[in-house]
Scaffold this active site. Structure first.
Site, PDB file in Angstrom:
ATOM      1  N   THR A  67     -22.529  26.337  18.815  1.00  0.00           N
ATOM      2  CA  THR A  67     -23.727  26.601  19.614  1.00  0.00           C
ATOM      3  C   THR A  67     -23.398  26.192  21.048  1.00  0.00           C
ATOM      4  O   THR A  67     -23.193  25.004  21.321  1.00  0.00           O
ATOM      5  CB  THR A  67     -24.921  25.777  19.097  1.00  0.00           C
ATOM      6  OG1 THR A  67     -25.117  26.091  17.722  1.00  0.00           O
ATOM      7  CG2 THR A  67     -26.184  26.103  19.872  1.00  0.00           C
ATOM      8  N   LYS A  97     -29.975  31.969  18.789  1.00  0.00           N
ATOM      9  CA  LYS A  97     -29.877  30.597  18.277  1.00  0.00           C
ATOM     10  C   LYS A  97     -30.770  29.653  19.097  1.00  0.00           C
ATOM     11  O   LYS A  97     -31.437  28.770  18.569  1.00  0.00           O
ATOM     12  CB  LYS A  97     -28.409  30.152  18.323  1.00  0.00           C
ATOM     13  CG  LYS A  97     -28.156  28.689  18.060  1.00  0.00           C
ATOM     14  CD  LYS A  97     -28.342  28.284  16.604  1.00  0.00           C
ATOM     15  CE  LYS A  97     -28.200  26.764  16.470  1.00  0.00           C
ATOM     16  NZ  LYS A  97     -28.212  26.280  15.117  1.00  0.00           N
ATOM     17  N   LYS A 109     -28.916  18.752  22.530  1.00  0.00           N
ATOM     18  CA  LYS A 109     -27.962  19.657  23.181  1.00  0.00           C
ATOM     19  C   LYS A 109     -28.495  21.086  23.162  1.00  0.00           C
ATOM     20  O   LYS A 109     -28.485  21.790  24.166  1.00  0.00           O
ATOM     21  CB  LYS A 109     -26.614  19.603  22.434  1.00  0.00           C
ATOM     22  CG  LYS A 109     -25.589  20.569  22.982  1.00  0.00           C
ATOM     23  CD  LYS A 109     -24.461  20.852  21.999  1.00  0.00           C
ATOM     24  CE  LYS A 109     -24.905  21.747  20.885  1.00  0.00           C
ATOM     25  NZ  LYS A 109     -23.835  22.440  20.168  1.00  0.00           N
TER      26      LYS A 109
HETATM   27  P1  NAD Z   1     -18.504  17.967  14.413  1.00  0.00           P
HETATM   28  O1  NAD Z   1     -18.489  17.042  15.583  1.00  0.00           O
HETATM   29  O2  NAD Z   1     -18.727  17.402  13.048  1.00  0.00           O
HETATM   30  O3  NAD Z   1     -17.129  18.810  14.349  1.00  0.00           O
HETATM   31  C1  NAD Z   1     -16.489  19.354  15.454  1.00  0.00           C
HETATM   32  C2  NAD Z   1     -14.976  19.284  15.237  1.00  0.00           C
HETATM   33  O4  NAD Z   1     -14.327  19.905  16.354  1.00  0.00           O
HETATM   34  C3  NAD Z   1     -14.436  17.842  15.177  1.00  0.00           C
HETATM   35  O5  NAD Z   1     -13.653  17.685  14.013  1.00  0.00           O
HETATM   36  C4  NAD Z   1     -13.600  17.698  16.452  1.00  0.00           C
HETATM   37  O6  NAD Z   1     -12.465  16.850  16.278  1.00  0.00           O
HETATM   38  C5  NAD Z   1     -13.186  19.133  16.689  1.00  0.00           C
HETATM   39  N1  NAD Z   1     -12.844  19.422  18.088  1.00  0.00           N
HETATM   40  C6  NAD Z   1     -13.500  19.058  19.220  1.00  0.00           C
HETATM   41  N2  NAD Z   1     -12.886  19.572  20.305  1.00  0.00           N
HETATM   42  C7  NAD Z   1     -11.820  20.284  19.845  1.00  0.00           C
HETATM   43  C8  NAD Z   1     -10.817  21.052  20.468  1.00  0.00           C
HETATM   44  N3  NAD Z   1     -10.774  21.175  21.807  1.00  0.00           N
HETATM   45  N4  NAD Z   1      -9.878  21.640  19.699  1.00  0.00           N
HETATM   46  C9  NAD Z   1      -9.908  21.506  18.339  1.00  0.00           C
HETATM   47  N5  NAD Z   1     -10.842  20.791  17.684  1.00  0.00           N
HETATM   48  C10 NAD Z   1     -11.785  20.183  18.429  1.00  0.00           C
HETATM   49  O7  NAD Z   1     -19.608  19.059  14.766  1.00  0.00           O
HETATM   50  P2  NAD Z   1     -20.390  20.007  13.725  1.00  0.00           P
HETATM   51  O8  NAD Z   1     -21.590  19.290  13.195  1.00  0.00           O
HETATM   52  O9  NAD Z   1     -19.414  20.595  12.780  1.00  0.00           O
HETATM   53  O10 NAD Z   1     -20.970  21.112  14.730  1.00  0.00           O
HETATM   54  C11 NAD Z   1     -20.142  22.109  15.265  1.00  0.00           C
HETATM   55  C12 NAD Z   1     -21.013  23.152  15.965  1.00  0.00           C
HETATM   56  O11 NAD Z   1     -21.920  23.717  15.015  1.00  0.00           O
HETATM   57  C13 NAD Z   1     -21.876  22.591  17.106  1.00  0.00           C
HETATM   58  O12 NAD Z   1     -21.883  23.487  18.171  1.00  0.00           O
HETATM   59  C14 NAD Z   1     -23.252  22.456  16.471  1.00  0.00           C
HETATM   60  O13 NAD Z   1     -24.299  22.559  17.418  1.00  0.00           O
HETATM   61  C15 NAD Z   1     -23.252  23.623  15.515  1.00  0.00           C
HETATM   62  N6  NAD Z   1     -24.153  23.435  14.367  1.00  0.00           N
HETATM   63  C16 NAD Z   1     -24.130  22.289  13.671  1.00  0.00           C
HETATM   64  C17 NAD Z   1     -25.008  22.116  12.610  1.00  0.00           C
HETATM   65  C18 NAD Z   1     -25.034  20.826  11.814  1.00  0.00           C
HETATM   66  O14 NAD Z   1     -25.961  20.656  10.986  1.00  0.00           O
HETATM   67  N7  NAD Z   1     -24.076  19.926  11.987  1.00  0.00           N
HETATM   68  C19 NAD Z   1     -25.923  23.137  12.272  1.00  0.00           C
HETATM   69  C20 NAD Z   1     -25.896  24.330  12.992  1.00  0.00           C
HETATM   70  C21 NAD Z   1     -25.003  24.467  14.055  1.00  0.00           C
END
Ligand code: NAD
Length: 298
Positions: free
Chosen positions: A102, A177, A245
């Protein structure tokens, strides 16, 4: 006559966090070959233990037919798809890139346009449904980009998604979204407000919830998070800091368009109050604590 099965395309996956990891596992269950890159070496080690092929640099995932990323925020995605220091110069023409994070809609448009100049296809494809949806392979996916690219990607996206909506041009997935998140935030705020009043009058919150479920006030939020509020469960499904965010992204987009969204500004302020009390890691339903503070209730 022998029918030869078409080989499944290979996937390079970037970001194996709360959302990414279950999505990777679901792709593998469907028989896709997946190579994963995550910035965090601790995650890479965990992946290897789970027999997931992990690599330690972006270049090593670039040669796959599909690249899927799901990263925390706009700047992470911009750094991965940077023309000079990111993956872009290693991608071959014809690759399909699907960013499922997102992020800002204007940034998704910039990234998509810059990749399209190199004959690389791009979709912005944020998801709704949370970690539960990722585990159960029933995420809702909102897609912006070329319709033809969307059609070519459906087979891959079906591995972890159920409602896969073509929202329109590049960036429109992110706009959908944001609209989703405006309503999620407002519904949580409305529920907390109704519960705060009922509580102040000594009413039975469980009975109130059951009553509202059968009328015009029913919502997904009431059904799924009502009990969490009643039981004062602060645990995160979707964290307050992620909700903030997303509300910030929606506010910025509204500002760009010159559209006043006063309800959004109010909800954003309430979530900031929660974060100021170190509740950013709580689930977004724990906005009830803000209401308890404002009304001096427990
Ligand atoms: P998270 O922090 O659990 O996972 C993100 C991963 O990306 C981490 O493992 C981190 O090490 C990795 N990362 C960060 N920068 C990086 C880079 N430059 N190169 C490679 N890896 C990198 O986050 P999440 O909860 O999985 O959320 C991810 C996305 O999904 C966000 O944008 C969030 O808004 C969206 N989202 C999350 C949820 C939820 O319930 N968690 C629901 C809908 C949408």
């Amino acid at each position: 006559m022998t029918v030869t099965k078409k080989a499944k395309p290979s996937i390079g996956f970037i970001g194996a966090g709360n959302m990414g990891l279950p999505m990777i596992k679901n792709l593998m269950k469907k028989g896709f070959q997946v190579k994963v890159y995550d910035l965090n070496p601790k995650i890479t080690k965990k992946l290897e233990k789970d027999n997931i092929k992990a690599v330690n640099n972006l270049r090593a995932v670039a040669s796959n037919q599909f690249i899927i990323s799901i990263l925390p925020d706009t700047q992470n995605v911009e750094s991965v798809f940077n023309n000079d220091t990111g993956i872009n110069s290693y991608l071959k023409p014809g690759t399909i890139v699907i960013d499922m994070s997102t992020i800002s809609s204007s940034s998704a448009i910039d990234i998509g346009k810059s990749l399209q100049k190199k004959q690389i296809e791009f979709l912005d494809a944020p998801v709704s449904g949370g970690v539960k949806g990722a585990l159960n392979a029933n995420l809702s996916i909102m897609i912006g980009g070329k319709k033809d690219t969307y059609k070519k990607s459906l087979n891959v996206l079906n591995s972890f998604g159920e409602n896969i909506i073509y929202a329109g041009r590049l960036g429109m997935g992110q706009v959908f979204k944001m609209c989703n998140q405006i309503m999620v935030g407002s519904h949580i705020q409305a529920m907390c407000e109704a519960f705060a009043l009922c509580k102040s009058k000594g009413g039975d919150l469980k009975l109130l919830k059951e009553t509202l479920l059968s009328g015009a006030a029913n919502s997904w939020i009431l059904e799924n998070l009502g009990n969490e509020v009643i039981n004062k469960n602060e645990n995160a499904g979707f964290r307050i800091d992620l909700q903030l965010k997303d509300l910030k992204l929606a506010s910025e987009a509204a500002f760009e368009s010159g559209v006043p969204l006063p309800g959004l500004s109010l909800v954003l302020a309430l979530y900031l109050e929660a974060r100021a009390h170190n509740e950013g890691k709580n689930g977004n339903q724990s906005l009830f604590k803000t209401y308890d503070r404002m009304s001096n209730q427990k």
